[in-house]
Scaffold this motif. Structure first.
Motif, PDB file in Angstrom:
ATOM      1  N   UNK A  69      -6.029  19.802   1.554  1.00 14.97           N
ATOM      2  CA  UNK A  69      -5.005  20.881   1.845  1.00 14.97           C
ATOM      3  C   UNK A  69      -4.232  21.157   3.171  1.00 14.97           C
ATOM      4  N   UNK A  70      -4.638  20.140   4.110  1.00 14.38           N
ATOM      5  CA  UNK A  70      -3.947  20.329   5.401  1.00 14.38           C
ATOM      6  C   UNK A  70      -2.537  19.728   5.308  1.00 14.38           C
ATOM      7  N   UNK A  71      -1.749  20.417   6.014  1.00 10.95           N
ATOM      8  CA  UNK A  71      -0.236  20.079   6.146  1.00 10.95           C
ATOM      9  C   UNK A  71      -0.338  18.991   7.228  1.00 10.95           C
ATOM     10  N   UNK A  72      -0.279  17.836   6.651  1.00  6.95           N
ATOM     11  CA  UNK A  72      -0.145  16.696   7.879  1.00  6.95           C
ATOM     12  C   UNK A  72       1.280  16.061   8.055  1.00  6.95           C
ATOM     13  N   UNK A  73       1.327  15.506   9.163  1.00  7.06           N
ATOM     14  CA  UNK A  73       2.599  14.951   9.615  1.00  7.06           C
ATOM     15  C   UNK A  73       2.763  13.183   8.942  1.00  7.06           C
ATOM     16  N   UNK A  74       3.382  13.210   7.913  1.00  7.72           N
ATOM     17  CA  UNK A  74       3.479  11.953   7.253  1.00  7.72           C
ATOM     18  C   UNK A  74       3.721  10.646   8.160  1.00  7.72           C
ATOM     19  N   UNK A  75       4.568  10.873   9.388  1.00  8.90           N
ATOM     20  CA  UNK A  75       4.621   9.404   9.945  1.00  8.90           C
ATOM     21  C   UNK A  75       3.458   9.249  11.051  1.00  8.90           C
ATOM     22  N   UNK A  76       2.914  10.427  11.675  1.00 10.92           N
ATOM     23  CA  UNK A  76       1.823  10.275  12.255  1.00 10.92           C
ATOM     24  C   UNK A  76       0.535   9.869  11.715  1.00 10.92           C
ATOM     25  N   UNK A 101       0.764  -0.986   0.014  1.00 10.97           N
ATOM     26  CA  UNK A 101       0.179  -0.019  -0.164  1.00 10.97           C
ATOM     27  C   UNK A 101       0.803   1.155  -0.125  1.00 10.97           C
ATOM     28  N   UNK A 102       0.766   2.010  -0.956  1.00 14.25           N
ATOM     29  CA  UNK A 102       1.455   3.316  -1.006  1.00 14.25           C
ATOM     30  C   UNK A 102       0.392   4.515  -0.869  1.00 14.25           C
ATOM     31  N   UNK A 103       0.523   5.205   0.335  1.00 15.52           N
ATOM     32  CA  UNK A 103      -0.335   6.316   0.668  1.00 15.52           C
ATOM     33  C   UNK A 103       0.328   7.561   0.517  1.00 15.52           C
ATOM     34  N   UNK A 104      -0.560   8.496  -0.173  1.00 19.48           N
ATOM     35  CA  UNK A 104       0.122   9.902  -0.516  1.00 19.48           C
ATOM     36  C   UNK A 104      -0.786  10.786   0.296  1.00 19.48           C
ATOM     37  N   UNK A 105      -0.202  11.934   0.774  1.00 22.29           N
ATOM     38  CA  UNK A 105      -1.048  13.283   1.135  1.00 22.29           C
ATOM     39  C   UNK A 105      -0.688  14.240  -0.098  1.00 22.29           C
ATOM     40  N   UNK A 133       0.739   8.109   8.800  1.00 21.81           N
ATOM     41  CA  UNK A 133       0.812   6.645   8.101  1.00 21.81           C
ATOM     42  C   UNK A 133       1.019   7.044   6.528  1.00 21.81           C
ATOM     43  N   UNK A 134       1.471   8.096   5.986  1.00 21.90           N
ATOM     44  CA  UNK A 134       1.871   8.227   4.696  1.00 21.90           C
ATOM     45  C   UNK A 134       3.120   7.980   4.183  1.00 21.90           C
ATOM     46  N   UNK A 135       3.348   7.474   3.120  1.00 20.76           N
ATOM     47  CA  UNK A 135       4.600   7.278   2.570  1.00 20.76           C
ATOM     48  C   UNK A 135       5.396   8.417   2.327  1.00 20.76           C
ATOM     49  N   UNK A 136       4.492   9.296   1.635  1.00 24.56           N
ATOM     50  CA  UNK A 136       5.041  10.723   0.834  1.00 24.56           C
ATOM     51  C   UNK A 136       3.909  11.573   0.915  1.00 24.56           C
ATOM     52  N   UNK A 137       4.137  12.818   0.724  1.00 27.96           N
ATOM     53  CA  UNK A 137       3.174  13.874   0.516  1.00 27.96           C
ATOM     54  C   UNK A 137       3.511  14.808  -0.767  1.00 27.96           C
ATOM     55  N   UNK A 149      12.994  17.149   5.309  1.00 26.51           N
ATOM     56  CA  UNK A 149      12.302  16.219   4.502  1.00 26.51           C
ATOM     57  C   UNK A 149      13.236  16.176   3.089  1.00 26.51           C
ATOM     58  N   UNK A 150      13.260  14.773   2.459  1.00 23.41           N
ATOM     59  CA  UNK A 150      13.605  14.808   1.026  1.00 23.41           C
ATOM     60  C   UNK A 150      12.798  15.186   0.112  1.00 23.41           C
ATOM     61  N   UNK A 151      13.017  16.165  -0.756  1.00 19.16           N
ATOM     62  CA  UNK A 151      12.179  16.635  -1.735  1.00 19.16           C
ATOM     63  C   UNK A 151      12.494  16.517  -3.207  1.00 19.16           C
ATOM     64  N   UNK A 152      11.483  16.109  -3.773  1.00 20.00           N
ATOM     65  CA  UNK A 152      11.768  15.664  -5.308  1.00 20.00           C
ATOM     66  C   UNK A 152      11.002  16.518  -6.209  1.00 20.00           C
ATOM     67  N   UNK A 153      11.482  17.439  -7.153  1.00 23.84           N
ATOM     68  CA  UNK A 153      11.039  18.460  -7.866  1.00 23.84           C
ATOM     69  C   UNK A 153       9.842  17.947  -8.796  1.00 23.84           C
ATOM     70  N   UNK A 154       8.745  18.019  -8.970  1.00 26.97           N
ATOM     71  CA  UNK A 154       7.724  17.506  -9.921  1.00 26.97           C
ATOM     72  C   UNK A 154       7.474  18.658 -10.889  1.00 26.97           C
ATOM     73  N   UNK A 155       7.414  20.011 -10.616  1.00 27.14           N
ATOM     74  CA  UNK A 155       7.247  21.082 -11.542  1.00 27.14           C
ATOM     75  C   UNK A 155       8.321  21.992 -11.626  1.00 27.14           C
TER      76      UNK A 155
END
Length: 302
Positions: free
Chosen positions: A137-144, A101-105, A146-150, A161-167
């Motif tokens: 649109x809420x800023x969530x804590x990924x660990x709390x 399961x891959x969970x994204x915010x 249960x998200x893999x990424x945002x 955080x490790x950030x990967x540019x998308x745009x």
């Protein structure tokens, strides 16, 4: 009262050896199965029996059998040990190939712009991954949470955080419907916004976001007023298209409506820039294959 807790060291030590001997009813054959010496098997069993406080095997020169204590231990420990082994294999599976399961915010406005064009192809390419997108649109804590990424605008991502540019970077644009601008006129300066209905965004921390502009190299913030406060950009954009007032949104969010003539940009020479949209995650040591697959697919789709 605070209770004292002691971690039980070696709780599983010797269990695999016990199960091998119980299965084979023979110390030498069990040792061959495990790839160790018969004396090592005997020592492991003796240590386990000492810890249990009971003999687990009845030994003769010709045979090995289970005692009543050994049989009870086998009945409970056998299935439990198999579950532990299966759990380890499942965890190892997730760590070695794209599965699980891959969970994204993700902000609501990003879903149609970045994710919708690639969701179908990603699901076809990785059928063993379950993709869950929590659009908020809420800023969530990924660990709390249960998200893999945002996915967020770059300026809202924490520095650890490790950030990967998308745009690429883009600007914020102020837009209004042709009907609204015909009735109220086009603002030419930031100060003119005092006479306009400005639709505002409330951030997840409860604060209303000011409108941001760039006057040359100087950043300018304006506290505007208006009839509507929303928690996401699509709602503000929809209200602007209905002529409720002016809205300030990231340019990619408004581009489609501008191209269709539903909205017109104003104050174009004062547009403030943002670093762009990034995927972020806390995995500094190791990125699981399911997330790596998603990042690579996003980059190839872009």
């Amino acid at each position: 009262m605070k209770q004292h807790y002691t971690i039980r060291h070696g709780a599983l030590e010797g269990v695999e050896v016990f199960l091998a001997v119980a299965r084979r009813r023979n110390f030498r054959r069990a040792a061959a199965d495990l790839g160790v010496t018969p004396s090592a098997v005997s020592q492991a069993v003796r240590t386990l029996e000492a810890r249990m406080g009971a003999a687990l095997f009845a030994r003769t020169t010709r045979s090995v059998g289970l005692t009543e204590a050994g049989q009870r231990f086998l009945d409970r420990a056998g299935p439990a040990f198999e579950e532990i082994v299966a759990a380890g294999e499942a965890a190892r599976d997730v760590g070695q190939r794209p599965t699980g399961l891959l969970r994204l915010s993700v902000p609501r406005s990003v879903v149609p712009l970045i994710l919708e064009p690639m969701i179908a192809s990603f699901c076809r390419a990785y059928p063993e991954i379950e993709l869950e997108i929590a659009a908020s649109d809420e800023m969530v804590d990924l660990a709390t949470g249960g998200f893999d990424a945002g996915i967020r605008l770059g300026q809202f991502i924490a520095s650890d955080m490790v950030a990967v540019r998308l745009t690429p970077s883009f600007s914020f644009v102020v837009v209004g419907s042709p009907d609204y601008l015909e009735r109220h006129g086009c603002p030419e300066r930031v100060d003119d916004l005092r006479h306009h209905a400005c639709l505002r965004l409330r951030r997840s921390n409860g604060a209303i976001a000011p409108w941001s502009f760039a006057d040359g190299n100087e950043a300018v913030e304006a506290m505007v007023t208006g009839p509507l406060i929303a928690h996401d950009y699509p709602t503000l954009l929809g209200a602007a298209m209905q002529g409720v007032g002016l809205a300030q949104t990231p340019r990619p969010v408004a581009e489609g409506s501008i191209a269709e003539g539903k909205l017109k940009p104003v104050l174009k020479g004062l547009a403030a820039a943002t670093p762009g949209v990034f995927l972020y995650h806390p995995g500094k040591r190791q990125v699981l294959p399911k997330l790596r697959a998603f990042i690579d697919h996003l980059k190839s789709a872009g």
